[in-house]
Design a protein around this motif. Sequence first.
Motif, short mmCIF file in Angstrom:
data_model
loop_
_atom_site.label_atom_id
_atom_site.label_comp_id
_atom_site.label_asym_id
_atom_site.label_seq_id
_atom_site.Cartn_x
_atom_site.Cartn_y
_atom_site.Cartn_z
N UNK A 1 0.84 -1.20 0.00
CA UNK A 1 0.00 0.00 0.00
C UNK A 1 0.87 1.25 0.00
N UNK A 2 0.63 2.12 -0.97
CA UNK A 2 1.38 3.36 -1.13
C UNK A 2 0.41 4.54 -1.04
N UNK A 3 0.80 5.58 -0.32
CA UNK A 3 -0.06 6.75 -0.14
C UNK A 3 0.62 8.00 -0.71
N UNK A 4 -0.14 8.79 -1.47
CA UNK A 4 0.36 10.06 -1.97
C UNK A 4 0.19 11.12 -0.89
N UNK A 5 1.26 11.88 -0.63
CA UNK A 5 1.21 12.96 0.35
C UNK A 5 1.88 14.20 -0.25
N UNK A 6 1.53 15.36 0.32
CA UNK A 6 2.09 16.61 -0.18
C UNK A 6 2.72 17.45 0.93
N UNK A 7 2.81 16.90 2.15
CA UNK A 7 3.37 17.64 3.27
C UNK A 7 3.79 16.68 4.36
N UNK A 8 4.63 17.14 5.29
CA UNK A 8 5.01 16.28 6.42
C UNK A 8 3.82 15.85 7.26
N UNK A 9 2.86 16.73 7.47
CA UNK A 9 1.71 16.36 8.29
C UNK A 9 0.88 15.27 7.64
N UNK A 10 0.73 15.33 6.31
CA UNK A 10 0.02 14.26 5.61
C UNK A 10 0.80 12.96 5.68
N UNK A 11 2.13 13.06 5.61
CA UNK A 11 2.96 11.86 5.70
C UNK A 11 2.78 11.17 7.04
N UNK A 12 2.67 11.94 8.11
CA UNK A 12 2.45 11.35 9.43
C UNK A 12 1.11 10.62 9.50
N UNK A 13 0.08 11.21 8.92
CA UNK A 13 -1.23 10.56 8.91
C UNK A 13 -1.17 9.24 8.15
N UNK B 1 10.87 20.02 -4.80
CA UNK B 1 10.77 18.62 -4.42
C UNK B 1 11.89 18.17 -3.48
N UNK B 2 13.17 18.49 -3.73
CA UNK B 2 14.21 18.03 -2.79
C UNK B 2 13.98 18.53 -1.37
N UNK B 3 13.53 19.76 -1.24
CA UNK B 3 13.25 20.30 0.10
C UNK B 3 12.08 19.57 0.75
N UNK B 4 11.03 19.32 -0.04
CA UNK B 4 9.86 18.62 0.49
C UNK B 4 10.24 17.21 0.94
N UNK B 5 11.06 16.53 0.15
CA UNK B 5 11.51 15.19 0.54
C UNK B 5 12.25 15.22 1.87
N UNK B 6 13.11 16.23 2.05
CA UNK B 6 13.85 16.35 3.29
C UNK B 6 12.94 16.58 4.48
N UNK B 7 11.92 17.42 4.29
CA UNK B 7 10.99 17.71 5.38
C UNK B 7 10.18 16.47 5.76
N UNK C 1 18.78 14.10 -8.43
CA UNK C 1 18.60 15.01 -7.30
C UNK C 1 17.56 14.48 -6.31
N UNK C 2 16.51 13.86 -6.83
CA UNK C 2 15.49 13.32 -5.92
C UNK C 2 16.04 12.16 -5.11
N UNK C 3 16.88 11.34 -5.72
CA UNK C 3 17.48 10.23 -4.99
C UNK C 3 18.44 10.75 -3.91
N UNK C 4 19.19 11.77 -4.25
CA UNK C 4 20.12 12.34 -3.28
C UNK C 4 19.38 12.97 -2.11
N UNK C 5 18.15 13.39 -2.37
CA UNK C 5 17.33 14.01 -1.32
C UNK C 5 16.64 12.98 -0.44
N UNK C 6 16.83 11.70 -0.74
CA UNK C 6 16.31 10.66 0.14
C UNK C 6 15.24 9.77 -0.44
N UNK C 7 14.92 9.91 -1.73
CA UNK C 7 13.89 9.08 -2.33
C UNK C 7 14.44 7.70 -2.68
N UNK C 8 13.58 6.69 -2.56
CA UNK C 8 13.91 5.34 -2.99
C UNK C 8 13.71 5.18 -4.49
N UNK C 9 12.74 5.92 -5.02
CA UNK C 9 12.41 5.85 -6.44
C UNK C 9 11.79 7.16 -6.86
#
Length: 439
Positions: free
Chosen positions: A245-257, A291-297, A320-328
């Motif tokens: 199961x994968x969830x789309x999020x647009x902010x740290x607060x959504x990621x926590x939910x 996006x890189x900043x959002x990934x970091x947050x 750049x997205x991978x360097x910012x912490x993304x798996x894919x």
Amino acid sequence: MAATVGAETLPAVAVPVDQAKNAYWVHLDSLDHPGWGEVAARQLDAGLLSVGFTCSQGRHDSGRGTGVSQSSPIRSRPTVRQHDDKRHPAERQAPPMTSALSSLGVSTPVLAAPMAGGPSTSALVIAAAGAGGLGFLAGGYKDVEALAEEIDQVRSSGVLFGVNLFAPNPLPVDPAEFRRYARTIAPEGQAHGVDLLAVGTVEDDDHWSDKIELLLSRPVPVVSFTFAVPDPAVITSLRAAGTLVIQTVTSPSEALLAAEAGADMLVVQAPAAGGHSGTFTPQRTPADIPLPRLLGEVRRNVSLPLIAAGGLATPTDVVQSMRAGATAAMVGTVLLLADESGASLPHRAALTGPADRGTVVTRAFTGRPARALRNRFTDRYTDLAPLGYPALHHLTSPMRRAAIAAQDPERINLWAGTGHRHATAEPAARILRTLVSRL
């Protein structure tokens, strides 16, 4: 449908990934399913079966010709017994942890995003898998019969795939505002013989319950959600059926939910993405965060694997997205001109036209924020459109269908991200392989 491996039948908890290679996915919570241990163990030991596993805490592993110790605690990765390893079990070390995607068989970390309304096709999903990646069928705006047919088409090809659904997050329209807007845009419908004043207010949930029932009765390897986090019971049931199961999020607060609800992975969508924003609060347009900043947050708030999305169109973007912490990375706009894309002819023409239209975030077509190429409709009505999803989607839908038939790009939703000028007309597999060429 039960699968047969080595003349034996696997229980339904085994979800086909690539039946031609006897590759399946099973949730560890389902290992006590009657018959699973006996059948799977024999086929694993014989080297005839490849299985990926997921447990309740999102840990994953896979292997061919391996036995799985069910005595391992669910909170940890499953113990893997290598048959050619003669050491005492206490001396053995488990192989390094692999991501959920690689455990499923994904070797190319660039995924084909779900694009509802036509661009995502079975052929595009199959092509993404053929390139070593993962493609998503777009379940949005389809009834359950149409979605089931697409799933059957892709499943019959024996490739890994996912299905995306719009999770209910209604934004009811004010009745007076709906009537005002219908009157305002009525001339645009009349240009193609459509009476928008005759369209009633529709507030539906896009056949949500029927689609969830379909995905539970006929499990698929991966399911993703956009617009909202489903009830945790839905996520639990899907995972128990063997689905990642994968969830789309647009902010740290959504990621926590999403993490608290039990999601396995997150798609972190930046505002540069084309089409609808996955925001849980469509009353507000998401802040313009790179996006890189959002990934970091997001990474600072949750430990789940992250998939980067939004404006990715070049190999440099992916790096750049991978360097910012993304798996894919997940891409959509850059695939709109692909041979396998279902994008309409006027949509394709607008993407390749000599003038760069630029993009705008608008709710003029659907009543919730979405990024599109600018055209007559967005220029005239973006500031006049009320909030109201899905009511405005249903209001403008007949006009958009008529405009597509008339090859009119000025009255259709030309969804596109900020990287749209990098879209190329070639096979999807070539596009995806180019995007990973610098990794």
